[in-house]
Design an enzyme around this catalytic site. Structure first.
Site, short mmCIF file in Angstrom:
data_model
loop_
_atom_site.label_atom_id
_atom_site.label_comp_id
_atom_site.label_asym_id
_atom_site.label_seq_id
_atom_site.Cartn_x
_atom_site.Cartn_y
_atom_site.Cartn_z
N ASP A 140 0.86 -1.18 0.00
CA ASP A 140 0.00 0.00 0.00
C ASP A 140 0.90 1.24 0.00
O ASP A 140 2.13 1.15 0.15
CB ASP A 140 -0.99 -0.02 1.17
CG ASP A 140 -2.23 0.82 0.85
OD1 ASP A 140 -2.16 1.63 -0.10
OD2 ASP A 140 -3.27 0.66 1.51
C1 BGC Z 1 -5.11 3.12 -0.04
C2 BGC Z 1 -5.26 2.02 -1.08
C3 BGC Z 1 -5.10 2.59 -2.46
C4 BGC Z 1 -3.78 3.32 -2.56
C5 BGC Z 1 -3.52 3.89 -3.93
C6 BGC Z 1 -3.88 3.98 -0.28
O1 BGC Z 1 -3.88 5.10 0.54
O2 BGC Z 1 -5.06 2.53 1.24
O3 BGC Z 1 -6.50 1.40 -0.92
O4 BGC Z 1 -5.20 1.58 -3.41
O5 BGC Z 1 -3.77 4.38 -1.62
O6 BGC Z 1 -4.36 4.94 -4.23
#
Ligand code: BGC
Length: 728
Positions: free
Chosen positions: A267
């Protein structure tokens, strides 16, 4: 062509490329940075282009649009030394351009076919925008409405989440990942993210091994079984180990036990956050820990680029670990057909006006099916308030969400344009052209200004019915949107009270990404409707339901609490030795609140009445390996055609480990004309009645099982029979 349908054999291609790659180029393939219009990080497009050219960046996120993607891909495949195409990742969570209802709302459909269709439509749009990797589906089980991200997932139940996982992976990936309109799915967030302490985002989760195996892992198991191409570990730690470095769950369970061979993408900034978790002293240790757990792509923390060379020198990471990760990334690119033709996503004709119209129609159908009518009181001996009576002269549409387009889209509205969403006012005006619709906010969503209430009341006085449009703004749910007290925000309750005091018929529509605590509103309003965030067709969907043009069929995918003090509350709790018994304080009760939720899981009203009778099973006794069919007669008592959702629960009456009161084992839907009856069959394999034994392996224990069916998990409304599992 090889059997995968690609011109290149993915493994051979990866092996050949690996042999030629420098360490910097290998790490480039393990690096994903943001480059685009979505606000994310400090990196500018120019810098990204240089890094791609030099082979230091092999993957991008938050970039979309055929031209923009093609420009970046062209740099990768024409100007970099090894000409390796980019993976382009984006959050395609509830639509891409055509925005569908938030996932929690879509879960209310209990319709795997439509879950798949909306994902397919989103994939087509995303792929035509050059995207190859969707950061979806989100499969986090959530049992705490304080957590903002409850909006992004399918609710509280692992069976629902597993079914949702399968449908979404199929829809996003289509029949072949190499197809020009397919995107790779990323099941996220693995795992236990929804179990964060006190409903806080990014917070630590303590989850027993039993609960992990019964509740939090099954949706991911289903995603892997459906061929999901990627998995994203969650930000949180589980039992003290951050998921980004969780060797037992990522390497041992996911890769070894489940045989997951796809890509694990961290993440956002999560590898660097291992330092903040206190399990890595520096970026080198953080990078080594994530790599050892099997995390292939570092999203945004630059830990692999800055840390892995030193980790190799220190001997805390090995080249074979790096090679294995690079191989998986290259294999995914090959499976996506990117080596065959890196530029073909982004030049499909799939987003032509006719297709766009079909997707919009689908969005309307999904949205109206997601609406859950929570209460619908009788306003005269022969009619309830909903559907609205024909021939209403004047409707007062009151509240901050009455004529609000931007918030209808909900969180993660991808590239949806706020102004495109149909407001409730617009929807009602189109559906009820003969009624005069007067509209006022009364109050804002969150502010303290009550000066607009008097004017709103004035409008209500001359109206036949008041529709109160209350709730949250879209940004009050989703990531980083926890609420310690998820009630109506701002002064909306003051507005509602003043309107209710007028004594007019009142329908309250609640727009939110979570159940809101609204016991007084439930008591006083003539009807309460969960309208979630329904996406681009929100207003039309609401109008379809309120006008009776569409008979509502949405059912709650989550238990709706009365007060936040009841949380966590979910139907699959284990029994107590002292079950709740009102009046006996030495039982499992609150002194100041009923233990029952406001609305049980599965609750939802339609405009027809239906009954379930004559529950039976195809056999009274069964063995492991058998499949039972559970049958129930469903009658639509009228007055209109309708669609009934029937839930199948099981309870292991006596087992070596206490089993939940109810465990969901299936659901079915049946459409019936007014007055029609039919038999609904629900299949049940004996192995679905296994539970994790002391060694956490599935265990089948002979003995009695209660099988219950009902329109919800309300124990008072279930039909139950007992069947017997035999040894052997
Ligand atoms: C979120 C994810 C997301 C990623 C990319 C993160 O802050 O937890 O769910 O896919 O950002 O945007």
């Amino acid at each position: 062509m090889n059997p995968t349908g690609n011109r290149f054999d993915a493994n051979l291609l990866a092996a050949n490329l690996l042999a030629e790659m420098t360490l910097e180029e290998k790490i480039g393939q393990l690096t994903m940075v943001a480059a685009g219009d979505v606000v994310t990080g400090p990196i500018r497009a120019g810098e990204v282009a240089d890094a791609i050219r030099a082979g230091r960046v092999g993957n991008l996120l938050n970039l979309w649009g055929a031209e923009q993607v093609r420009a970046m891909q062209a740099i990768a495949v024409e100007e970099s030394r090894l000409k390796i195409p980019l993976l382009i990742g984006f959050d395609v969570l509830h639509g891409h351009r055509t925005i569908f209802p938030i996932p929690l709302a879509e879960a209310a459909l209990f319709d795997p076919h439509l879950w798949e269709r909306s994902a397919r439509a989103s994939a087509i749009e995303a792929a035509s925008d050059g995207i190859s990797l969707a950061f979806a589906p989100m499969l986090d089980i959530a049992r705490d409405p304080r957590w903002g991200r409850i909006a992004e997932g399918p609710g509280e139940d692992p069976w629902v989440a597993a079914t949702f996982a399968t449908a979404k992976v199929r829809g996003l990936q289509g029949a072949s990942l190499a197809a020009v309109d397919a995107v790779a799915a990323t099941a996220k967030h693995f795992c236990g993210y929804g179990a964060g302490l006190a409903g806080l985002d990014y917070a630590s989760a303590d989850i027993s091994e039993r609960l992990l195996h019964e509740v939090y892992l099954p949706p991911f198991k289903a995603a892997v079984a459906a061929g999901c191409a990627a998995i994203m570990p969650s930000f949180n730690d589980v039992n003290g180990v951050p998921m980004t470095a969780h060797i037992p769950l990522l390497r041992d369970w996911l890769r070894r036990e489940q045989g997951f061979e796809g890509v694990i993408v961290s993440d956002y900034f999560a590898i660097a956050e291992l330092m903040r978790h206190g399990v890595a002293a520096d970026l080198v240790e953080a990078a080594a820990a994530a790599l050892a757990a099997g995390v292939d792509i570092d999203m945004m923390s630059d830990a692999y680029r800055l840390g892995l060379p030193a980790a190799l020198e220190r001997g805390v990471a090995s080249m074979s670990q790096i090679d294995a990760a690079v191989r998986r990334v290259l294999a995914l690119k090959a499976r996506l057909g990117l080596f065959d033709d890196p530029l073909r996503r982004g030049c499909t004709a799939s987003s032509g006006p006719l297709d766009a119209k079909a997707r919009r129609d689908l969005a309307r159908d999904v949205a109206r099916r997601a609406i859950v009518v929570l209460t619908n009181k009788r306003v005269s001996p022969n009619r309830k308030i909903l559907p609205l009576a024909a021939g209403l002269r004047r409707i007062a549409l009151i509240g901050p969400l009455a004529d609000n387009s931007a918030d209808m889209l909900g969180p993660w509205a991808a590239v949806g344009t706020p102004g495109q969403a149909v407001t409730v006012r617009q929807g009602l005006e189109a559906a009820l052209p003969n009624a005069e619709i007067v509209c006022a906010c009364g109050v804002g969503i969150e502010d303290e200004d009550i000066s607009g209430i008097a004017g709103a009341l004035e409008l209500c006085r001359g109206a036949d019915v008041v529709l109160l449009c209350l709730g949250e703004s879209a940004t009050m749910s989703g990531e980083a949107a926890c609420r310690a007290n998820p009630v109506l925000p701002g002064r909306q309750w003051a507005l509602a009270q003043a309107v209710l005091d007028l004594g007019k018929p009142v329908v309250a529509l609640i727009f939110s990404g979570r159940p809101l605590m609204i016991p007084a509103l439930v008591e006083k309003a003539d009807a309460v409707v969960a309208a979630w965030f329904l996406g681009i067709e929100a207003g039309n969907a609401v109008a379809d339901v309120l006008s009776g043009h569409f008979n509502p069929t949405g059912r709650l995918p989550i238990t709706w609490p009365r007060e936040i003090g009841q949380v966590p509350i979910f139907f699959a709790a284990r029994p107590s030795g002292r079950p709740a018994y009102p009046g006996n304080r030495y039982t499992s009760i609150y002194l100041d609140l009923p233990v029952e939720p406001q609305f049980p899981f599965g609750h939802g009203l339609s405009y027809n009445d239906a009954t379930l009778t004559n529950l039976r099973a195809s056999a009274k006794e069964f063995k492991l390996g058998d499949e039972l069919v559970v049958l129930v007669d469903v009658a639509n008592l009228g007055p209109v055609a309708g669609e009934e959702t029937v839930f199948l629960f099981a309870r292991d009456v006596v087992a070596s480990i206490a089993r939940p009161h109810l465990e969901l084992k299936g659901f079915g839907k049946i459409a019936l004309q007014a007055g029609e009856s039919a038999t609904l069959s629900l299949p049940l394999r004996a192995d679905q009645l296994c539970f994790p034994g002391p060694d956490l392996r599935p265990r089948f224990e002979p003995g009695d099982f209660e099988l219950s069916v009902g329109a919800s998990a309300d124990p008072l409304r279930l039909l139950t029979i007992t069947v017997r599992a035999l040894p052997g």
